[in-house]
Design a protein around this motif. Sequence first.
Motif, PDB file in Angstrom:
ATOM      1  N   ASP A 166      40.927 -22.062  27.443  1.00 58.15           N
ATOM      2  CA  ASP A 166      41.485 -22.331  26.114  1.00 58.15           C
ATOM      3  C   ASP A 166      42.370 -21.209  25.600  1.00 58.15           C
ATOM      4  O   ASP A 166      43.104 -21.393  24.617  1.00 58.15           O
ATOM      5  CB  ASP A 166      40.346 -22.602  25.121  1.00 58.15           C
ATOM      6  N   ALA A 167      42.333 -20.038  26.266  1.00 60.26           N
ATOM      7  CA  ALA A 167      43.226 -18.945  25.894  1.00 60.26           C
ATOM      8  C   ALA A 167      44.644 -19.177  26.406  1.00 60.26           C
ATOM      9  O   ALA A 167      45.587 -18.520  25.947  1.00 60.26           O
ATOM     10  CB  ALA A 167      42.687 -17.622  26.426  1.00 60.26           C
ATOM     11  N   PHE A 168      44.812 -20.108  27.337  1.00 65.15           N
ATOM     12  CA  PHE A 168      46.132 -20.426  27.869  1.00 65.15           C
ATOM     13  C   PHE A 168      46.902 -21.316  26.887  1.00 65.15           C
ATOM     14  O   PHE A 168      46.317 -21.940  25.998  1.00 65.15           O
ATOM     15  CB  PHE A 168      46.000 -21.168  29.202  1.00 65.15           C
ATOM     16  N   ASP A 169      48.205 -21.365  27.089  1.00 70.84           N
ATOM     17  CA  ASP A 169      49.024 -22.280  26.305  1.00 70.84           C
ATOM     18  C   ASP A 169      48.511 -23.704  26.485  1.00 70.84           C
ATOM     19  O   ASP A 169      48.084 -24.096  27.585  1.00 70.84           O
ATOM     20  CB  ASP A 169      50.483 -22.196  26.774  1.00 70.84           C
ATOM     21  N   ALA A 170      48.548 -24.482  25.423  1.00 70.57           N
ATOM     22  CA  ALA A 170      47.989 -25.834  25.446  1.00 70.57           C
ATOM     23  C   ALA A 170      48.605 -26.694  26.544  1.00 70.57           C
ATOM     24  O   ALA A 170      47.941 -27.584  27.088  1.00 70.57           O
ATOM     25  CB  ALA A 170      48.176 -26.502  24.089  1.00 70.57           C
ATOM     26  N   PRO A 223      29.715 -22.288  31.723  1.00 74.04           N
ATOM     27  CA  PRO A 223      30.662 -23.297  31.244  1.00 74.04           C
ATOM     28  C   PRO A 223      31.413 -22.876  29.985  1.00 74.04           C
ATOM     29  O   PRO A 223      32.605 -23.178  29.846  1.00 74.04           O
ATOM     30  CB  PRO A 223      29.782 -24.524  30.988  1.00 74.04           C
ATOM     31  N   ASP A 224      30.744 -22.186  29.077  1.00 68.58           N
ATOM     32  CA  ASP A 224      31.428 -21.760  27.860  1.00 68.58           C
ATOM     33  C   ASP A 224      32.442 -20.661  28.138  1.00 68.58           C
ATOM     34  O   ASP A 224      33.539 -20.666  27.572  1.00 68.58           O
ATOM     35  CB  ASP A 224      30.408 -21.295  26.817  1.00 68.58           C
ATOM     36  N   LEU A 225      32.094 -19.709  28.992  1.00 70.29           N
ATOM     37  CA  LEU A 225      33.029 -18.648  29.311  1.00 70.29           C
ATOM     38  C   LEU A 225      34.233 -19.203  30.065  1.00 70.29           C
ATOM     39  O   LEU A 225      35.387 -18.829  29.792  1.00 70.29           O
ATOM     40  CB  LEU A 225      32.345 -17.563  30.140  1.00 70.29           C
ATOM     41  N   ALA A 226      33.998 -20.112  31.002  1.00 66.90           N
ATOM     42  CA  ALA A 226      35.114 -20.738  31.725  1.00 66.90           C
ATOM     43  C   ALA A 226      36.027 -21.473  30.749  1.00 66.90           C
ATOM     44  O   ALA A 226      37.260 -21.368  30.829  1.00 66.90           O
ATOM     45  CB  ALA A 226      34.582 -21.693  32.789  1.00 66.90           C
ATOM     46  N   ALA A 227      35.431 -22.207  29.810  1.00 68.68           N
ATOM     47  CA  ALA A 227      36.236 -22.936  28.821  1.00 68.68           C
ATOM     48  C   ALA A 227      36.982 -21.971  27.900  1.00 68.68           C
ATOM     49  O   ALA A 227      38.141 -22.219  27.539  1.00 68.68           O
ATOM     50  CB  ALA A 227      35.347 -23.865  28.015  1.00 68.68           C
ATOM     51  N   ASP A 228      36.346 -20.873  27.535  1.00 65.41           N
ATOM     52  CA  ASP A 228      37.029 -19.869  26.706  1.00 65.41           C
ATOM     53  C   ASP A 228      38.259 -19.323  27.420  1.00 65.41           C
ATOM     54  O   ASP A 228      39.324 -19.141  26.811  1.00 65.41           O
ATOM     55  CB  ASP A 228      36.082 -18.711  26.374  1.00 65.41           C
ATOM     56  N   LEU A 229      38.116 -19.034  28.709  1.00 65.72           N
ATOM     57  CA  LEU A 229      39.244 -18.507  29.484  1.00 65.72           C
ATOM     58  C   LEU A 229      40.380 -19.523  29.564  1.00 65.72           C
ATOM     59  O   LEU A 229      41.559 -19.173  29.423  1.00 65.72           O
ATOM     60  CB  LEU A 229      38.775 -18.125  30.893  1.00 65.72           C
ATOM     61  N   LEU A 248      44.357 -26.765  34.306  1.00 66.74           N
ATOM     62  CA  LEU A 248      43.312 -25.764  34.472  1.00 66.74           C
ATOM     63  C   LEU A 248      41.936 -26.411  34.432  1.00 66.74           C
ATOM     64  O   LEU A 248      41.052 -26.082  35.232  1.00 66.74           O
ATOM     65  CB  LEU A 248      43.440 -24.699  33.378  1.00 66.74           C
ATOM     66  N   TYR A 249      41.733 -27.339  33.502  1.00 67.30           N
ATOM     67  CA  TYR A 249      40.443 -28.025  33.437  1.00 67.30           C
ATOM     68  C   TYR A 249      40.201 -28.888  34.674  1.00 67.30           C
ATOM     69  O   TYR A 249      39.059 -29.017  35.144  1.00 67.30           O
ATOM     70  CB  TYR A 249      40.357 -28.886  32.169  1.00 67.30           C
ATOM     71  N   SER A 250      41.260 -29.456  35.232  1.00 70.70           N
ATOM     72  CA  SER A 250      41.114 -30.231  36.465  1.00 70.70           C
ATOM     73  C   SER A 250      40.577 -29.357  37.585  1.00 70.70           C
ATOM     74  O   SER A 250      39.645 -29.742  38.308  1.00 70.70           O
ATOM     75  CB  SER A 250      42.464 -30.834  36.857  1.00 70.70           C
ATOM     76  N   GLY A 251      41.169 -28.176  37.733  1.00 65.46           N
ATOM     77  CA  GLY A 251      40.703 -27.266  38.769  1.00 65.46           C
ATOM     78  C   GLY A 251      39.274 -26.814  38.549  1.00 65.46           C
ATOM     79  O   GLY A 251      38.469 -26.731  39.493  1.00 65.46           O
TER      80      GLY A 251
END
Length: 327
Positions: A209-213, A201-207, A219-222
């Motif tokens: 959060d690297a995208f434009d806001a 979960p942390d690595l997925a969130a890191d990936l 992305l979080y929905s998917g």
Amino acid sequence: MASGWRALRRRVLTPSTSEASLSVRGFHVKNPAARETLETIGETFLTGYAYAAEARVPAEAEERLEELPWQFRGFAYEGAGMGFAIRDGLPFGGRNVSGFLDGRARDHEYMIYVGLGWAMARLPRFRWAKASAAAADPLLRWLVLDGYGFHQAYFHTDRYVRRQYQEPDFPWPAGGPASYASRVIDQGIGRAIWFVGGTDPDLAADLIDAFDASRRADLYSGAGLAATYAGGVNEEELRAFMRRAGKHLPQVAQGAVFAATARLRAGLVTPHTTLATGLLCGVTPTRAADLADAARTETPGDSAVPAYEIWRQRIASGLAEFRRAVP
């Protein structure tokens, strides 16, 4: 002779199962259990694809799909959707997806539409109209782009995930609105990020959060959809992902509703489905499906804001109202 031709067609059209290996893909390996889950999903998808490539008629593939382990069967139907769409997109391809959806695949409709997007990613654009012809539902057709985004992030990870590439002026669906296509593709990319991150979960969130806001909500929905449908995490990890999602938790919950609805409609609800839906949405899979159905009622046609987006917003709002109503 006919059976020999079908076997040859399967060999020519079907990718090697090694394509589902995390080491081949370069994806993160969180632990052996998560690796086994993700690789089994990929292999099952390719099995379904192979059945479609080889089948004389869709019903023939359907019988074989129904023999696969039930908890992974939805992925096989998704793969078969891709396989039949590839065949439809080839010269003299026929209407295999439509015939497939006339049978038990109707219960896997979400997954079939996603599979069409995989096919579009593999076919020349001038063949897209034929490959996607069965995506007749004006609401669910957007799921095709979710599948397209997943494919691109899964097979072109460096470009679409690490370098956050976004395709300009995407030409499908005809009649648009074209500006919304990239958002649904992002939802598919987010779903793939759950696989790229190895369900960590942390690595997925890191990936993400690297995208434009501006892209993170989709992305979080998917990722929420994948976390619920594919799994690979326990309760503690799901709670960690909820914390990382922060203000995007409503979008995570909306993705989870789609996942729970897809599994419930197909009769494939697992204990993890119930766990994830309860944590991420605060409801049971049955209640999640009811919310999705209620939000879909009298959904207007596509305009500046597509009906699909209005549906997603209604689901998120319905969940928020439900949470407020619970003591």
